[in-house]
Scaffold this active site. Structure first.
Site, PDB file in Angstrom:
ATOM      1  N   TRP A  61       0.846  -0.991   0.156  1.00 35.92           N
ATOM      2  CA  TRP A  61       0.043   0.197  -0.166  1.00 35.92           C
ATOM      3  C   TRP A  61       1.154   1.598  -0.288  1.00 35.92           C
ATOM      4  O   TRP A  61       2.011   0.935   0.388  1.00 35.92           O
ATOM      5  CB  TRP A  61      -0.368  -0.167   1.283  1.00 35.92           C
ATOM      6  CG  TRP A  61       0.008  -0.182   2.537  1.00 35.92           C
ATOM      7  CD1 TRP A  61       1.071  -0.806   3.146  1.00 35.92           C
ATOM      8  CD2 TRP A  61      -1.246   0.241   3.553  1.00 35.92           C
ATOM      9  NE1 TRP A  61       0.928  -0.334   4.161  1.00 35.92           N
ATOM     10  CE2 TRP A  61      -0.078  -0.050   4.941  1.00 35.92           C
ATOM     11  CE3 TRP A  61      -2.332   1.103   3.897  1.00 35.92           C
ATOM     12  CZ2 TRP A  61      -0.817   0.072   6.105  1.00 35.92           C
ATOM     13  CZ3 TRP A  61      -2.591   1.078   5.141  1.00 35.92           C
ATOM     14  CH2 TRP A  61      -2.072   0.800   6.239  1.00 35.92           C
ATOM     15  N   HIS A  79     -15.582  25.587  -5.458  1.00 32.18           N
ATOM     16  CA  HIS A  79     -14.308  25.971  -6.016  1.00 32.18           C
ATOM     17  C   HIS A  79     -14.168  26.959  -6.420  1.00 32.18           C
ATOM     18  O   HIS A  79     -12.820  27.955  -6.311  1.00 32.18           O
ATOM     19  CB  HIS A  79     -14.316  25.287  -7.689  1.00 32.18           C
ATOM     20  CG  HIS A  79     -12.643  25.308  -7.355  1.00 32.18           C
ATOM     21  ND1 HIS A  79     -11.691  25.855  -7.227  1.00 32.18           N
ATOM     22  CD2 HIS A  79     -12.289  25.334  -9.126  1.00 32.18           C
ATOM     23  CE1 HIS A  79     -10.786  25.484  -8.132  1.00 32.18           C
ATOM     24  NE2 HIS A  79     -10.978  24.967  -9.379  1.00 32.18           N
TER      25      HIS A  79
END
Length: 257
Positions: A61, A79
């Site tokens: 991972w 945004h």
């Protein structure tokens, strides 16, 4: 047979094709570059945690580092300053992440002129040929720019005057955002606006008008050439980042063949 069972059979049988519109996300993914004194996003990167070794013998991972607006990504209303107080990416209703999509192809014009701008008349001409824009749907703007996505410099296409990438005029952006039933705008370029949009009035009109109207943006899409002018269904899956202005997204299209 239920509608969902019919859909699964169609996908398994190939009468409905799943087209991936997402650019691969890696350290090589092009990112937006803003001039000083503006701050810039970090590029995407992986840091390995373990890989079947003494750090973790049975698993592999990584930690990831990325900006919200890196690679194929979703723009939420918050945004932009005009959308301040609007939805963050975690607040976008899931029902709005599955919607009809149409494709307007201006790849020939963009190949001839990297600063090509879509105007209202171009959209009306498309509607005469293909029918009205879909209520609650996406306009996907094909320019052929995804062919450049493996090279940061070609993708941004900047010189001493700034970036040169195709986009949408300010008048057309306002009309699409405020006077059509669209849900959002998708593009193949690094953002929903043209490279020269910093000089438009208002600057970056696609961001300003679409996000200000509570609508959405999708950028750095690929494979729009595989979609029909109308009839596709778009699935846009951003991460539900609490307080996030956007997110990298996996974007898929369902196309009946």
């Amino acid at each position: 047979m239920s509608v969902l069972a019919q859909l699964l059979d169609a996908v398994a049988g190939g009468t409905v094709e799943v087209v991936d519109l997402t650019a691969p996300l890696s350290e090589r993914t092009p990112i937006l570059r803003l001039p000083e004194p503006f701050a810039n996003t970090v590029p995407f990167s992986l840091r390995e945690i373990s890989r079947y070794d003494e750090r973790g013998p049975g698993w592999y991972w990584n930690d990831i580092t990325t900006g919200e607006h890196v690679g194929t990504h979703f723009d939420a209303p918050v945004h932009w300053a005009t959308g301040r107080g609007g939805e963050d990416v975690s607040q976008v209703p899931p029902g709005r992440l599955v919607a009809p999509a149409v494709v307007l192809d201006a790849s020939s014009e963009a190949a001839a002129d990297p600063d090509f701008l879509l105007e209202i008349d171009h959209v009306r001409e498309w509607e005469r040929a293909h029918g009205p824009l879909p209520p609650g749907g996406w306009l996907l703007y094909r320019t052929g720019w995804d062919a450049r996505s493996g090279d940061q410099e070609r993708f941004l296409n900047a010189d001493e005057t700034g970036p040169h990438t195709p986009g949408i005029s300010a008048a057309c952006a306002r009309w699409l955002a405020e006077e059509t039933p669209l849900l959002g705008l998708g593009t193949e370029t690094v953002g929903t606006d043209a490279g020269a949009a910093h000089s438009f009035d208002p600057p970056f009109p696609c961001h300003s008008y679409f996000l200000g109207a509570g609508k959405y943006g999708l950028t750095q899409l690929q494979n729009l050439a595989l979609l029909p002018p109308r009839g596709a269904v778009l699935l846009a899956a951003p991460l539900p980042i609490v307080g996030g202005s956007g997110s990298p997204a996996r974007v898929l299209a369902l196309v009946e063949r």
